[in-house]
Design a protein around this motif. Structure first.
Motif, PDB file in Angstrom:
ATOM      1  N   ASP A  21     -12.796  -9.684  -5.247  1.00 34.95           N
ATOM      2  CA  ASP A  21     -13.389  -9.335  -4.052  1.00 34.95           C
ATOM      3  C   ASP A  21     -12.276  -9.192  -3.196  1.00 34.95           C
ATOM      4  N   GLU A  22     -11.886  -8.008  -2.841  1.00 37.13           N
ATOM      5  CA  GLU A  22     -10.799  -7.792  -1.787  1.00 37.13           C
ATOM      6  C   GLU A  22      -9.419  -8.914  -2.176  1.00 37.13           C
ATOM      7  N   SER A  76     -19.444  -7.387  -1.468  1.00 37.97           N
ATOM      8  CA  SER A  76     -19.371  -8.466  -1.710  1.00 37.97           C
ATOM      9  C   SER A  76     -20.704  -8.976  -2.255  1.00 37.97           C
TER      10      SER A  76
HETATM   11 MG   LIG Z   1     -16.949  -8.401   1.385  1.00 39.03          MG
END
Ligand SMILES: [Mg+2]
Ligand SMILES: Nc1ncnc2c1ncn2[C@@H]1O[C@H](COP(=O)(O)OP(=O)(O)OP(=O)(O)O)[C@@H](O)[C@H]1O
Lengths: 297, 233
Positions: B164-165, B44
Motif C-alpha cells: 500500500d503506497e 487501501s
Molecule cells: Mg490509502
C-alpha cells in the motif's frame, strides 16, 4: 515443538516487558503486595475469630439449678425432661456433694469455707450442652419451665454479644477482601493496558505477519500472572514469619485463656498458598480483562 | 481458476461511506498489478480486504480458493502467513536490528533459529541489504528501511505480496530502487504483487497491468503496458 518455541517466546517477552516498564510493573507489584498483606491479615483474623467462636461455642452450656427440696424421683423427672429437649447435645448430672468436692479441690480458700460449714449450701445441678448456640436463650427459657428447676443460667448477653461481634468482623473482612481483590485486578489490568499501549506497534506487526491470537495474548496474560506472583512474595514471607512470631510471643493465647490462636502449621502454609493463588489468578484476570478490552482480537 | 477472484464486492464502512462498490476483478498468479486512483478512491480499502483487515460488506474476495471474507478472526493468521504486506510507513521495530526485524516475522510463527537464519539472509540479499544486518532502523535511509520491510514481507515465501503506497514517503530516485526490488521479486520468485499507488511516474514507467478506481468503482482495467496516465488526471 513449535508450540513450545512460541510459548518460550511468550514467557521471554513477558519478562522483557516487565523489565521494560519497570516503574509501572513495580507500581502494580507494590499494589498487589499491599492488597495481599491486607488479605493475609483478613484471613488470619477471620480464621482466628472463627476458631475462637468455635471454641467458645463448644464450651457453651446451660447450668440448671435444681430446687433444694426435691426428691430423687423429681431429679429423675427433670433429667428426663432435659433429655427430651430438642437443642440438647448432652446432659450431665452433678449432685451437690460432687460439686462440693470439686470446689474444695479447686480452690484452697473455698475449701476452708466449705469445710467450716456443716451443711452443703450447694444445689444439685445439670450441665446441658446445646447443639445450636443461637437457640441458647429459648432453650434456657424452656428449662426454667420444668417442674423442680429453680433456675437455668448461661453467660446471658455476653456470649451472644461476643458471637455477634465476631460475626460482624467476619462479614466485614470478607467484604474488604473482595473489594481489595477487585482493586488489585483493576490495577494490574491498568498496567497491562499500558504495556499493550507501549507495544502496540509490535502487536500490529505480529498480527500482520501471522501470529495467532493466542500467541499475541499469551505474553500479556503471563505478564499479569508474573506481576501477581511476585506481588504475593512479600505477603507470604510476612505471613509465615509474622504469624509464627506472634504465636511464639503470645504462647498461642490472647488476653484470656479462652482466646486461642490457630496453630501456625499448617495454617500459615495454607494461607501462603492461598495468597500465591490469589495473586496469580487476580493477575491473570486483570490482564485478560485488559487484553480483551484493548487488543480487540 | 484465477489466483485472486473478487466478485460483486462492496465495502460500506460503519459510518456509511461506500469505499468499494460492485467490484469484480481477477488477478492471475505471478501478475504485477497497480491499483491507482485519487485519494479516497478506495485503494487501501481494496487492499485491506485482500489481507482481511476489512471484510467485504457484500460479495466475495477469494485468494487461492479461500473465501477470505468468511475467515473467522481467530483464523485470519493462517491467511497472513501466506501473504507479505508492505506499507507506506515502514512499521519496523526501532529496538531491533535489521536482522532481528526480519527474523521477527518467522519467530512469531514459531520457526526454529536454524531455519530462520538462512531465510532471513536470503531475503536480505534479495533486497540488497546484506551488509546492514546489524544496523538499527534509525541508522538507515528511508529507502533502506523500506527494503527491510520488503525483506520481512517476503521472508516466509508468500505467494502474494501486498503493497500500500510503498514509495509514498520516498524521493523519486529511491522509489525507483524500491520498484526494482519489487520487480526482481516478481520475476525471480514468481510472487504475485498487488500495489496501490498514486505515483504516476512509476506506473507509467513500469508498464504493468493497471486497475483504476474512482469513488470505489472500477473505471479501468488496462492490460500490461497499455496504460499511460495523462498528466492532467
Ligand atoms: Mg490509502
Ligand atoms: N476505517 C474507516 N472507516 C470509515 N471510513 C473509512 C475508513 N477507511 C477509509 N474510509 C473511507 O473510505 C474511502 C476510501 O478510503 P481509502 O483509504 O480506501 O482510500 P485510498 O484510495 O487509499 O486513499 P489514499 O490515496 O488517500 O490513501 C474514503 O472516503 C475514506 O474516508
Amino acid at each position: 515443538m513449535k508450540m513450545f518455541r512460541i510459548l518460550n517466546r511468550c514467557i521471554r517477552d513477558s519478562f522483557k516487558s516487565v523489565m521494560r516498564n519497570i516503574s509501572l510493573s513495580m507500581a502494580s507489584i507494590v499494589c498487589t503486595t499491599i492488597t495481599l498483606i491486607l488479605v493475609a491479615i483478613a484471613i488470619i483474623v477471620t480464621v482466628n475469630v472463627n476458631n475462637v467462636t468455635t471454641l467458645m461455642e463448644e464450651e457453651l452450656t446451660v447450668v440448671v439449678f435444681v430446687n433444694k427440696d426435691v426428691t430423687s424421683e423429681q431429679v429423675k423427672n427433670i433429667e428426663d425432661a432435659l433429655n427430651k429437649l430438642e437443642n440438647k447435645k448432652e446432659v450431665v448430672y452433678k449432685s451437690k456433694d460432687e460439686r462440693k468436692l470439686e470446689m474444695q479441690n479447686s480452690d484452697e480458700s473455698l475449701k476452708v469455707t466449705l469445710d467450716y460449714l456443716a451443711i452443703n449450701p450447694l444445689q444439685d445441678t445439670f450441665i446441658v450442652t446445646v447443639l445450636d448456640v443461637d437457640d441458647l436463650a429459648p432453650t434456657a427459657r424452656e428449662i426454667r419451665k420444668i417442674d423442680g428447676v429453680e433456675s437455668a443460667e448461661y453467660g446471658e448477653g455476653t456470649v451472644e454479644e461476643i458471637v455477634g461481634i465476631f460475626d460482624v468482623i467476619k462479614k466485614a473482612t470478607i467484604v474488604i477482601v473482595i473489594a481489595l481483590v477487585i482493586v488489585t485486578a483493576f490495577l494490574i489490568s491498568n498496567t497491562i493496558k499500558l504495556t499493550i499501549f507501549s507495544r502496540r506497534n509490535e502487536i500490529e506487526i505480529m498480527r500482520l505477519v501471522g501470529s495467532s491470537n493466542t500467541a499475541i495474548k499469551l505474553p500479556f496474560i503471563f505478564e499479569g500472572f508474573l506481576l501477581g506472583l511476585v506481588g504475593s512474595l512479600v505477603p507470604i514471607i510476612l505471613t509465615i514469619y509474622g504469624y509464627m512470631l506472634a504465636y511464639e510471643k503470645t504462647g498461642g493465647t490472647l488476653a484470656v485463656e479462652a482466646i486461642k490462636l490457630v496453630k501456625p502449621v499448617p495454617f500459615v502454609l495454607i494461607t501462603s498458598l492461598f495468597l500465591l493463588v490469589i495473586g496469580a489468578i487476580v493477575g491473570m484476570f486483570g490482564s485478560s480483562g485488559a487484553v480483551r478490552k484493548y487488543l480487540k482480537i | 481458476m484465477k489466483f485472486i477472484q473478487i466478485k460483486n464486492c462492496y465495502k460500506v464502512y460503519k459510518n456509511g461511506v461506500t469505499a468499494i462498490a460492485d467490484l469484480t476483478l481477477d488477478i492471475d498468479k505471478g501478475e504485477f498489478v497497480f491499483i491507482i486512483g485519487a485519494s479516497g478512491s478506495g485503494k487501501s480499502t481494496l487492499v485491506k480486504m485482500l489481507y482481511r483487515e476489512e471484510k467485504p460488506t457484500k460479495g466475495t474476495v477469494e485468494i487461492g480458493g479461500i473465501n477470505v471474507g468468511k475467515l473467522r478472526n481467530r483464523t485470519v493468521y493462517k491467511l497472513r502467513r501466506k501473504l507479505g504486506i508492505v506499507f507506506q510507513d515502514f512499521k519496523l521495530l526501532p529496538k531491533l536490528t535489521v536482522y532481528e526485524n526480519v527474523a521477527f516475522a518467522l519467530e512469531c510463527i514459531g520457526l526454529k533459529g536454524s531455519e530462520i537464519r538462512p531465510k532471513v539472509m536470503n531475503a536480505l540479499e534479495m533486497v540488497g541489504l546484506k551488509e546492514k544486518v546489524r544496523s538499527f532502523p534509525n541508522e538507515l535511509s528511508g529507502g533502506e528501511q523500506q527494503r527491510v520491510c520488503i525483506a520481512r514481507a517476503i521472508v516466509n515465501d508468500p505467494k502474494l505480496l501486498i503493497c500500500d503506497e510503498p514509495t509514498g514517503n520516498l524521493d523519486p530516485k529511491t522509489s525507483k530502487e524500491i520498484m526494482n526490488v519489487l520487480e526482481d521479486i516478481n520475476k525471480n520468485l514468481g510472487t504475485t504483487i498487488v500495489m496501490a499507488t498514486h505515483d504516476k511516474e512509476i506506473v507509467n514507467r513500469m508498464k504493468k497491468r493497471v486497475i483504476v478506481l474512482d469513488g470505489g468503482v472500477l473505471t479501468g482495467d488496462h492490460l500490461k503496458g497499455s496504460f499511460k496516465i495523462n498528466e492532467n488526471v
